[in-house]
Design a protein around this motif. Structure first.
Motif, PDB file in Angstrom:
ATOM      1  N   SER A 186     -14.681  -2.605   6.306  1.00  0.00           N
ATOM      2  CA  SER A 186     -14.506  -3.061   4.924  1.00  0.00           C
ATOM      3  C   SER A 186     -15.848  -2.820   4.037  1.00  0.00           C
ATOM      4  O   SER A 186     -16.735  -2.916   4.624  1.00  0.00           O
ATOM      5  N   ARG A 232      -9.146  -8.062  10.548  1.00  0.00           N
ATOM      6  CA  ARG A 232      -9.317  -6.666  10.655  1.00  0.00           C
ATOM      7  C   ARG A 232      -9.344  -6.140  12.160  1.00  0.00           C
ATOM      8  O   ARG A 232      -9.709  -6.901  12.952  1.00  0.00           O
ATOM      9  N   ALA A 257      -6.792  -0.769  10.437  1.00  0.00           N
ATOM     10  CA  ALA A 257      -7.876  -1.141   9.535  1.00  0.00           C
ATOM     11  C   ALA A 257      -9.288  -0.656  10.248  1.00  0.00           C
ATOM     12  O   ALA A 257     -10.299  -1.157  10.561  1.00  0.00           O
ATOM     13  N   ARG A 279      -3.972   2.308   0.724  1.00  0.00           N
ATOM     14  CA  ARG A 279      -4.880   1.164   0.231  1.00  0.00           C
ATOM     15  C   ARG A 279      -3.833   0.684  -0.918  1.00  0.00           C
ATOM     16  O   ARG A 279      -3.597   1.508  -1.843  1.00  0.00           O
ATOM     17  N   GLU A 318      -8.806  -2.219   2.445  1.00  0.00           N
ATOM     18  CA  GLU A 318      -9.120  -1.418   3.529  1.00  0.00           C
ATOM     19  C   GLU A 318      -7.937  -0.410   3.707  1.00  0.00           C
ATOM     20  O   GLU A 318      -6.548  -0.669   3.426  1.00  0.00           O
TER      21      GLU A 318
END
Length: 592
Positions: free
Chosen positions: A184, A252, A180, A100, A131
Motif C-alpha cells: 500500500s 491486505r 493485494a 485499481r 491497491e
C-alpha cells in the motif's frame, strides 16, 4: 459571466486503471493488449451493463464510468475485482492484469457525452491510492453502501488527495480474495525502512479477518485483535508492536515474511472470525516471520450471547496460549546455536530448557547458563529469576543435596526486582519461597502483585494457591489453581499444579476428587506431594490397602518427607493439620 445553462446531476463515478500498465506493455505489448480486450469483452463491459452503468470514456489502461447510484457502482466494482482475482490466481505475479478502482458520489457536469467536476476528479484520485486489485471509496459513497453489500470496509482516515483542496476521509473495501500483493502506498516498506530485530522475542498481531460479511462483526473482529495486543503487552519479556502499526495491514493479503521484515518482529499472529447463527468461531495462528512456519494454531467456538465477554475471553485464551509457544520456539532456537553465536538472552532460553528437564544434572547446567547470561548482560532480570526458580525447584523436587537455599533464592529474586520492579516472574518466585518459609501473608501479597502486573500470568495464580492453602483458605486456593490450569493447560509443571489441586481438594474433605487428581498428577510424573495426598485420601475413604501402597512409594523415595510432623509443618490452621495427620496416620506414616 456566461448565461448558458450547465446541465448537472448527482451520480456515482467509478474510475479504474490497470496497475503497472507501462511495465506490462513494456514486457509484452501485444499480449497485454489482447488480454485487456478479452477481459473487457468477457467480464468488465457485461458487469457494467448489468449494474446499469455507462462507460463515459476509456483510455489505454483505464476508464471512467457513471452509475445512477453508489450501490450499483459498488456492486459492479466488487464483482469485477473478485472475478479478476479468480482469473489471476494461477498467473505469475509479474504477469497479472490488476485494476485499481476509486468511487465517489457527487455532483457532475454533463457536456455532450462527457462528464466533469469535482466528483470526477475525486474518483480519479481515489483510484490512484487504491491497491492493485482493490477499491477505495469516499466517505459519501461509504455512507450509501454501508449495510447494502456483503463486505466490510477499512477506515483509512483522512487522506490528502492530489489537487483536492481539503483532506477527505477514505474507505477501503474488503474484497476477500482480491489480490493485494503490491504494498500500500499509505504504508511504504522500502528496504531503507526495514527494522532491526529487538533483543527479545517480538510479535505483531495482524488484524483478524472478518469472514462473516457483516459490518457489525467488523467491530467485534477488530476488538478481538486489539484485546490480544493489550494482553500480549502484559508479558514484559515480549516486544509487542503497537495497534496502529499492526492495523495498517488491515484488509491486505500479505506475505508474513515481508511484514516481519517491515515491522522488525520474530513472530506474527493472524486469524479470522466467522459468525454462524448464534455461534462465533475464531481461528488463530502464530507463525515465525523469517520462515513463514506455523508454530501454534487453535480454534475457539463460542455462543454469541455477550459479544464483549466472548471478545475478552478469546483474546485472553489466545494471548496465554502464545506465551508458552513462543517460549518453546525461543528455547529451540537457542539450542540450535553454538555458544559463540549466543547472546545473553539465548543463554537464558537454553537455561530454561535445562530447567524444564527437572533433573539434578540439568539444574546445574541451567544455573550455569543463567550465570553466563548475566555475565553478558548484567541487567537481564529474567536470568536472575531463572536462578531463583532453578534453586527453588531443586528443593521442591528434591533434586539437590540438601542445605538451605532460601537466602540464595530470595537474593536472586530481589536482584531481579531491583532491575525490573514490574517483573511478575520475580514476584511469583519470591511468593513461592516465602510461602514455604512460613511467611504466607507476605507470600500472598507478592502473588497478588504478580497477578496485578499480568492477569494472564498462570504462575502467579499457582503461587497464590500455594500460599492460600498454607494459610487455611482452600476455597481461594482452589479458585486460584483452577485459574492457573485454565491459563496454561499444557504447562511443563502441570504435574505439580495437579498435586497442588489434589492437596486443596483434600483440605476441603473432597477425598475422592483429591485421590483422582493425585492419580492424574502421578500419571504425568512422580511427585512426593501427589503421592502423599493419594495415600491420605485413600485412607480417609477407608481404602487402607491402596493407602498403604501409596505411602510405601512415598517412604521408599529419598525425595520425600518421612514423618507426619514434616508434612503438616507449613499449614497454619489447626483443623488442616489435624485432617492431614489423621489421613496419614491411617495410612501408616510415623508421627515423628
Amino acid at each position: 459571466m456566461s448565461s448558458e445553462r450547465v446541465e448537472r446531476r448527482l451520480a456515482a463515478v467509478l474510475a479504474a486503471d490497470v496497475a503497472g500498465y507501462s511495465r506490462l506493455m513494456g514486457r509484452e505489448e501485444e499480449g497485454t493488449l489482447a488480454q485487456l480486450k478479452s477481459f473487457r469483452k468477457a467480464l468488465i463491459d457485461p458487469a457494467i451493463a448489468e449494474h446499469r452503468g455507462r462507460i463515459v470514456k476509456t483510455t489505454g489502461d483505464g476508464m471512467l464510468v457513471e452509475f445512477a447510484s453508489a450501490v450499483d457502482a459498488g456492486r459492479c466494482a466488487v464483482e469485477v475485482q473478485r472475478s479478476m482475482a479468480e482469473r489471476n490466481a494461477a498467473v505469475p505475479q509479474d504477469q497479472r492484469i490488476e485494476f485499481r478502482v476509486g468511487i465517489h458520489v457527487g455532483d457532475i457536469i454533463i457536456d455532450e457525452n462527457d462528464i466533469f467536476g469535482d466528483a470526477v476528479n475525486i474518483a480519479a484520485r481515489l483510484e490512484g491510492i487504491a491497491e492493485p486489485g482493490g477499491v477505495c471509496i469516499s466517505d459519501d459513497a461509504q455512507r450509501q453502501l454501508r449495510g447494502k453489500l456483503d463486505i466490510c470496509f477499512d477506515d483509512l482516515g483522512l487522506q490528502a488527495l492530489k489537487n483536492i483542496a481539503e483532506p477527505m476521509r477514505v474507505w477501503r473495501m474488503q474484497l476477500g480474495k482480491v489480490s493485494a500483493s503490491a504494498v500500500s502506498k499509505a504504508v511504504p516498506a522500502a528496504p531503507s525502512q526495514l527494522l532491526a530485530l529487538p533483543d527479545k522475542p517480538s510479535i505483531a498481531a495482524l488484524p483478524f479477518r472478518n469472514m462473516s460479511g457483516e459490518l457489525e462483526q467488523d467491530y467485534f473482529t477488530d476488538g478481538i485483535t486489539e484485546d490480544i495486543i493489550t494482553a500480549l503487552s502484559k508479558w514484559r519479556w515480549f516486544f509487542v508492536i503497537a495497534r496502529n502499526s499492526s492495523f495498517s495491514y488491515k484488509g491486505r493479503q500479505v506475505d508474513v515474511r515481508d511484514v516481519g521484515r517491515q515491522l522488525g518482529v520474530h513472530y506474527l499472529l493472524e486469524g479470522s472470525v466467522r459468525r454462524a447463527g448464534s455461534r462465533v468461531r475464531v481461528t488463530a495462528q502464530l507463525v515465525e516471520a523469517a520462515t513463514g512456519t506455523s508454530i501454534w494454531a487453535d480454534r475457539y467456538d463460542r455462543d454469541l450471547t455477550d459479544g464483549f465477554v466472548i471478545q475478552d475471553e478469546v483474546a485472553q485464551d489466545v494471548a496465554t496460549a502464545i506465551e508458552p509457544a513462543v517460549s518453546k520456539a525461543e528455547i529451540e532456537r537457542a539450542r540450535r546455536k553454538t555458544p559463540e553465536q549466543m547472546v545473553a538472552r539465548d543463554h537464558y532460553f537454553r537455561g530454561m530448557w535445562h530447567f524444564h528437564q527437572f533433573s539434578k544434572e540439568d539444574a546445574h547446567k541451567a544455573i550455569a547458563c543463567f550465570n553466563r547470561a548475566i555475565e553478558l548482560d548484567s541487567t537481564l532480570a529474567d536470568a536472575y529469576v531463572g536462578i531463583a526458580r532453578t534453586l527453588f525447584s531443586t528443593r521442591a523436587y528434591r533434586l539437590g543435596s540438601g542445605g538451605d537455599v532460601n537466602a540464595q533464592i530470595a537474593s536472586a529474586a530481589k536482584s531481579a526486582l531491583a532491575l525490573d520492579p514490574n517483573s511478575a516472574s520475580a514476584c511469583y518466585i519470591l511468593a513461592l519461597n516465602l510461602a514455604h518459609n512460613d511467611d504466607c501473608d507476605t507470600a500472598v501479597k507478592f502473588a497478588r502483585r504478580a497477578i496485578e502486573l499480568n492477569d494472564n500470568f498462570a504462575l502467579g495464580y499457582f503461587a497464590l494457591a500455594v500460599a492460600s492453602n498454607f494459610l487455611g483458605h482452600p476455597q481461594e486456593a482452589l479458585a486460584a489453581i483452577d485459574r492457573a490450569q485454565r491459563l496454561s493447560p499444557n504447562d511443563p509443571q502441570i504435574f505439580a499444579w495437579l498435586a497442588q489441586r489434589a492437596s486443596t481438594l483434600y483440605l476441603l474433605r473432597r477425598y475422592a476428587e483429591a485421590a483422582e487428581t493425585a492419580r492424574q498428577s502421578l500419571g504425568q510424573r512422580w511427585f512426593h506431594t501427589a503421592c502423599r495426598v493419594l495415600a491420605a485420601s485413600y485412607a480417609q475413604l477407608d481404602m487402607i490397602e491402596p493407602a498403604k501402597a501409596a505411602l510405601g512409594d512415598l517412604l521408599a523415595s529419598e525425595h520425600s518427607e518421612k514423618t507426619i510432623a514434616e508434612v503438616i509443618r507449613p499449614f497454619k490452621r489447626e483443623d488442616d493439620r489435624n485432617n492431614y495427620s489423621e489421613g496419614l496416620r491411617k495410612a501408616g506414616m510415623p508421627q515423628q
